[in-house]
Write a protein that holds these residues in place. Structure first.
Motif, mmCIF file in Angstrom:
data_model
loop_
_atom_site.group_PDB
_atom_site.id
_atom_site.type_symbol
_atom_site.label_atom_id
_atom_site.label_comp_id
_atom_site.label_asym_id
_atom_site.label_seq_id
_atom_site.Cartn_x
_atom_site.Cartn_y
_atom_site.Cartn_z
ATOM 1 N N LEU A 1 0.698 -0.766 0.243
ATOM 2 C CA LEU A 1 -0.035 -0.059 -0.177
ATOM 3 C C LEU A 1 0.907 1.433 0.231
ATOM 4 C CD1 LEU A 1 -2.247 1.221 0.215
ATOM 5 C CD2 LEU A 1 -2.356 1.467 2.947
ATOM 6 N N SER A 2 0.558 1.906 -0.928
ATOM 7 C CA SER A 2 1.726 3.662 -0.870
ATOM 8 C C SER A 2 0.748 4.312 -1.125
ATOM 9 C CB SER A 2 2.133 3.723 -2.214
ATOM 10 O OG SER A 2 2.393 4.839 -2.995
ATOM 11 N N ARG A 3 0.648 5.250 0.442
ATOM 12 C CA ARG A 3 0.042 6.395 0.160
ATOM 13 C C ARG A 3 0.870 7.378 0.873
ATOM 14 N NH1 ARG A 3 -3.396 4.280 -1.879
ATOM 15 N NH2 ARG A 3 -5.088 4.035 -0.942
ATOM 16 N N PRO A 4 0.492 8.969 0.432
ATOM 17 C CA PRO A 4 1.955 10.067 1.136
ATOM 18 C C PRO A 4 1.862 10.052 2.369
ATOM 19 C CG PRO A 4 -0.007 11.106 -0.791
ATOM 20 C CD PRO A 4 -0.459 9.612 -0.534
ATOM 21 N N ARG A 5 2.881 10.476 3.151
ATOM 22 C CA ARG A 5 3.245 10.601 4.547
ATOM 23 C C ARG A 5 2.336 11.434 5.476
ATOM 24 N NH1 ARG A 5 5.349 15.832 6.144
ATOM 25 N NH2 ARG A 5 4.990 17.201 4.270
ATOM 26 N N ARG A 6 2.103 11.192 6.419
ATOM 27 C CA ARG A 6 1.443 11.220 7.782
ATOM 28 C C ARG A 6 -0.308 10.889 7.247
ATOM 29 N NH1 ARG A 6 3.660 14.112 11.425
ATOM 30 N NH2 ARG A 6 5.684 15.124 11.269
ATOM 31 N N PHE A 7 -0.195 10.061 6.322
ATOM 32 C CA PHE A 7 -1.717 9.452 5.945
ATOM 33 C C PHE A 7 -2.298 8.831 6.842
ATOM 34 C CE2 PHE A 7 -3.177 12.426 2.795
ATOM 35 C CZ PHE A 7 -4.243 12.181 2.121
ATOM 36 N N GLY A 8 -1.965 8.158 7.528
ATOM 37 C CA GLY A 8 -2.455 6.526 8.432
ATOM 38 C C GLY A 8 -1.891 5.546 7.980
ATOM 39 N N LYS A 9 -0.667 5.377 7.530
ATOM 40 C CA LYS A 9 -0.738 4.173 7.435
ATOM 41 C C LYS A 9 0.129 3.283 8.493
ATOM 42 C CE LYS A 9 3.159 6.152 4.570
ATOM 43 N NZ LYS A 9 2.997 6.477 3.904
ATOM 44 N N SER A 10 1.244 3.982 9.096
ATOM 45 C CA SER A 10 1.003 3.589 11.476
ATOM 46 C C SER A 10 0.175 3.386 11.291
ATOM 47 C CB SER A 10 2.183 4.614 11.547
ATOM 48 O OG SER A 10 3.421 4.159 11.238
ATOM 49 N N LEU A 11 -1.618 4.133 11.561
ATOM 50 C CA LEU A 11 -2.030 3.865 12.008
ATOM 51 C C LEU A 11 -2.792 2.565 12.061
ATOM 52 C CD1 LEU A 11 -4.035 4.040 14.240
ATOM 53 C CD2 LEU A 11 -5.275 5.969 13.337
ATOM 54 N N LEU A 12 -2.886 2.114 10.752
ATOM 55 C CA LEU A 12 -3.362 1.217 10.185
ATOM 56 C C LEU A 12 -2.501 -0.150 10.270
ATOM 57 C CD1 LEU A 12 -4.576 -0.565 7.666
ATOM 58 C CD2 LEU A 12 -3.662 0.276 6.190
ATOM 59 N N VAL A 13 -0.626 -0.178 9.821
ATOM 60 C CA VAL A 13 0.449 -1.444 10.862
ATOM 61 C C VAL A 13 -0.619 -1.841 12.284
ATOM 62 C CG1 VAL A 13 2.172 -1.737 10.639
ATOM 63 C CG2 VAL A 13 1.560 -0.596 9.080
ATOM 64 N N SER A 14 -0.972 -0.874 12.659
ATOM 65 C CA SER A 14 -1.042 -1.214 14.638
ATOM 66 C C SER A 14 -2.454 -2.018 14.490
ATOM 67 C CB SER A 14 -0.600 0.640 15.266
ATOM 68 O OG SER A 14 -1.542 0.291 16.307
ATOM 69 N N THR A 15 -2.914 -0.926 13.980
ATOM 70 C CA THR A 15 -4.682 -1.879 13.929
ATOM 71 C C THR A 15 -5.023 -3.001 13.543
ATOM 72 O OG1 THR A 15 -5.473 0.743 12.791
ATOM 73 C CG2 THR A 15 -7.063 -2.154 13.360
ATOM 74 N N LEU A 16 -3.463 -3.267 12.758
ATOM 75 C CA LEU A 16 -3.742 -4.865 12.239
ATOM 76 C C LEU A 16 -2.950 -5.528 13.397
ATOM 77 C CD1 LEU A 16 -2.742 -4.333 8.089
ATOM 78 C CD2 LEU A 16 -4.481 -5.704 8.812
ATOM 79 N N LYS A 17 -2.126 -4.828 13.747
ATOM 80 C CA LYS A 17 -0.967 -5.458 14.700
ATOM 81 C C LYS A 17 -1.967 -6.279 15.609
ATOM 82 C CE LYS A 17 3.511 -5.260 17.105
ATOM 83 N NZ LYS A 17 4.171 -3.984 17.706
ATOM 84 N N ASN A 18 -2.875 -4.985 15.983
ATOM 85 C CA ASN A 18 -3.902 -5.570 17.077
ATOM 86 C C ASN A 18 -4.903 -6.970 16.962
ATOM 87 O OD1 ASN A 18 -3.542 -3.924 20.223
ATOM 88 N ND2 ASN A 18 -3.295 -2.354 18.289
ATOM 89 N N TYR A 19 -5.175 -6.665 15.729
ATOM 90 C CA TYR A 19 -6.072 -7.548 15.139
ATOM 91 C C TYR A 19 -5.130 -9.119 15.219
ATOM 92 C CZ TYR A 19 -9.085 -10.212 11.726
ATOM 93 O OH TYR A 19 -9.496 -11.091 11.241
ATOM 94 N N TYR A 20 -4.691 -8.645 14.871
ATOM 95 C CA TYR A 20 -3.684 -9.900 14.981
ATOM 96 C C TYR A 20 -2.792 -11.620 15.661
ATOM 97 C CZ TYR A 20 -4.307 -11.415 9.700
ATOM 98 O OH TYR A 20 -5.084 -11.348 7.986
ATOM 99 N N GLN A 21 -3.274 -10.194 16.849
ATOM 100 C CA GLN A 21 -3.353 -10.374 18.836
ATOM 101 C C GLN A 21 -4.072 -11.092 19.201
ATOM 102 O OE1 GLN A 21 -1.160 -6.529 19.185
ATOM 103 N NE2 GLN A 21 1.227 -7.989 19.805
ATOM 104 N N GLY A 22 -4.869 -11.126 18.754
ATOM 105 C CA GLY A 22 -6.454 -11.761 18.993
ATOM 106 C C GLY A 22 -7.048 -10.020 19.934
#
Length: 523
Positions: free
Chosen positions: A39-60
């Motif tokens: 996924l490509s998006r400009p800087r400060r567009f919420g990519k890191s928050l998306l990654v954090s959301t996925l991390k918490n989802y897969y941690q159950g």
């Protein structure tokens, strides 16, 4: 309302009561309809928050998703081993930074899964062994999340070709683990600004599915108009009261400043989340994203920039010219687009062509300011100078305009006028004035406006005045004024109530600034 400005941790946003735009229905779809993504998006567009959301989802962490869309969609909440890498913090201009970062990650994971460190093995093979061990020991396939995967290359792009090649080869070897460890992988996401598919970074493993322009996921990062109206109606009303306007006028102001990004043929409007949240928090419309800094790699690429922005923007392009990055510093269009300074404004389905232009006022002003600083390198403070020009335009003070333009052009180093032949010198002055007028966006400014009998160099319209400029290189101001008269450039304003100024100006190739300036007032 608490705004998560600068907070990229999903759990902190939820636990500390910050506003969270629910994207978890898209997260569920992403995790259940595919496996390896980019996924490509400009800087400060919420990519890191998306990654954090996925991390918490897969941690159950089901409790963190209470009340969100995914709570009703997910039934199992399986816990998977997570391998999260974030290249945001590294300074990869240091020769050993990338290898050191990968070594640190690998040693930590090898220790976690009881593997002996074997430095004789390549980094990709070591990662393969870690993924296999994690799968066997937990009974669940691994999840790999890599944030800003391209930073090691961007940091040295157009700076150190040897180090750039070295980083590319190191990353290629590392990502090769995804191919040999495919049976041990549940999900992989790489985020970044650019897609280096053409320079073999991904060639060592199965190509990730690029969802950067996938209509299904175009709203995965950023804020839509519907989300703005749903989540922020109250704050917008408060902001309108503070700024003494109606809520609808406030919405329009926010839209012009921060909206306008499009990430698919579907053309859904997306707001820059960083700027929008900052504006709502401070109740002030300002340039938050552009003021947070222009990427250093883009500044370096602008040194190669040889196109007029009026020739680059507002033009249709085939997708291969701007979507796939080809690492060619002499053709910076893909990087400008992928960095968020241009976006899709229209799609011609019949010809499969995309119209590119600035997404909004904030981006236009930020990019042109950076371009002026890179291209011209003036010694004068640009923002203060623009304010003085606007004041002169508002007051109808053409003598002050002459003084301001003369001083600004004189402040540009001689070395920036590096063209040798006469035609290119004239183009330099035309481009310089074009950039200046694009920056002064308070009023309507037409550069090289086409009329029935010719092309006007510049027209600026304010509520009280109309300025018609004609420029000559090493000619005379009288010649410039005669062209305005002979070509009838003022004719369309014959019945306009505003005061009209015809201005003939001469650029001197010898001094690099205004050589002569004359003004005629009246219709």
């Amino acid at each position: 309302m608490k705004y998560p400005i600068g907070i990229q941790s999903f759990e902190q946003i939820v636990e500390d009561g910050y506003i969270y735009i629910d994207k978890t229905d898209l997260v569920y779809r992403l995790t259940h309809e595919g496996k390896i993504y980019f996924l490509s998006r400009p800087r400060r567009f919420g990519k890191s928050l998306l990654v954090s959301t996925l991390k918490n989802y897969y941690q159950g962490h089901k409790e963190l998703f209470k009340g969100l869309a995914i709570e009703k969609l997910e039934k199992e909440w399986n816990v998977h081993p997570i391998f999260h890498m974030d290249f945001n913090g590294g300074n990869f201009t240091n020769a050993s930074e990338l290898e050191g970062a990968l070594k640190e990650y690998m040693e930590r994971w090898e220790k976690e899964y009881g593997l002996a460190t074997n430095e004789d093995l390549g980094i990709g093979f070591r990662f393969r062994d870690v993924l296999e061990a994690a799968h066997k020991q937990t009974g669940r396939r691994a999840v790999v999340l890599i944030d800003e995967y391209d930073k090691p290359i961007l940091d040295v792009l157009d700076m150190d070709s040897t180090l750039e090649d070295r980083h590319r080869n190191v990353l290629k070897a590392f990502y090769s683990a995804f191919k040999v460890a495919d049976a041990h992988l549940q999900f992989v996401l790489l985020t970044g600004v650019t897609k280096f598919s053409q320079v073999s970074v991904f060639s060592g493993f199965n190509q990730p599915k690029d969802i950067s322009m996938d209509a299904r996921y175009e709203t995965l990062c950023g804020i839509t108009q519907e989300e703005l109206d749903s989540y922020f109606a109250g704050p917008i009303a408060e902001m309108a009261a503070t700024n003494q306007c109606t809520p609808e006028e406030m919405r329009q102001s926010l839209k012009l400043q921060y909206d306008g990004y499009h990430f698919s043929k579907k053309m859904t409007d997306i707001y820059n989340p960083f700027s929008l949240l900052n504006a709502l928090d401070s109740t002030d419309v300002r340039n938050y994203w552009s003021s947070s800094g222009t990427p250093t790699y883009l500044i370096r690429l602008l040194a190669h920039f040889k196109e007029n922005m009026n020739e680059l923007t507002g033009k249709y392009y085939p997708p291969e010219e701007f979507i796939d990055y080809k690492a060619d510093v002499e053709r910076p269009l893909p990087m400008i687009y992928q960095s968020g300074y241009l976006t899709i404004k229209d799609y011609d389905m019949r010809r499969n062509r995309f119209l590119l232009d600035f997404p909004n006022n904030e981006v236009k002003n930020g990019f042109l300011t950076a371009l002026v600083a890179s291209y011209l390198q003036p010694k004068k403070q640009l923002s203060n100078w623009i304010d003085d020009v606007v004041d002169a335009l508002e007051a109808g003070e053409t003598d002050s305009l002459c003084t301001l333009f003369t001083a600004f052009l004189a402040s540009i180093p001689y070395t920036m006028r590096r063209k040798e032949n006469e035609t290119e010198k004239e183009r330099y002055f035309q481009y310089t004035f074009y950039l200046i007028m694009r920056l002064i966006s308070v009023y309507t400014a037409y550069v090289e406006k086409v009329q029935s009998q010719g092309r006007v160099d510049c027209i600026v319209e304010t509520p009280q005045y109309i300025y018609i400029f004609e420029f000559k290189l090493d000619g005379t101001a009288d010649e410039a004024l005669k062209q305005i008269e002979d070509k009838g450039y003022a004719r369309e304003y014959a019945t306009d109530f505003r005061k009209l100024f015809r201005i003939g100006a001469v650029f001197s190739s010898e001094t690099g600034t205004i050589g002569e300036w004359k003004t005629i007032t009246g219709k």
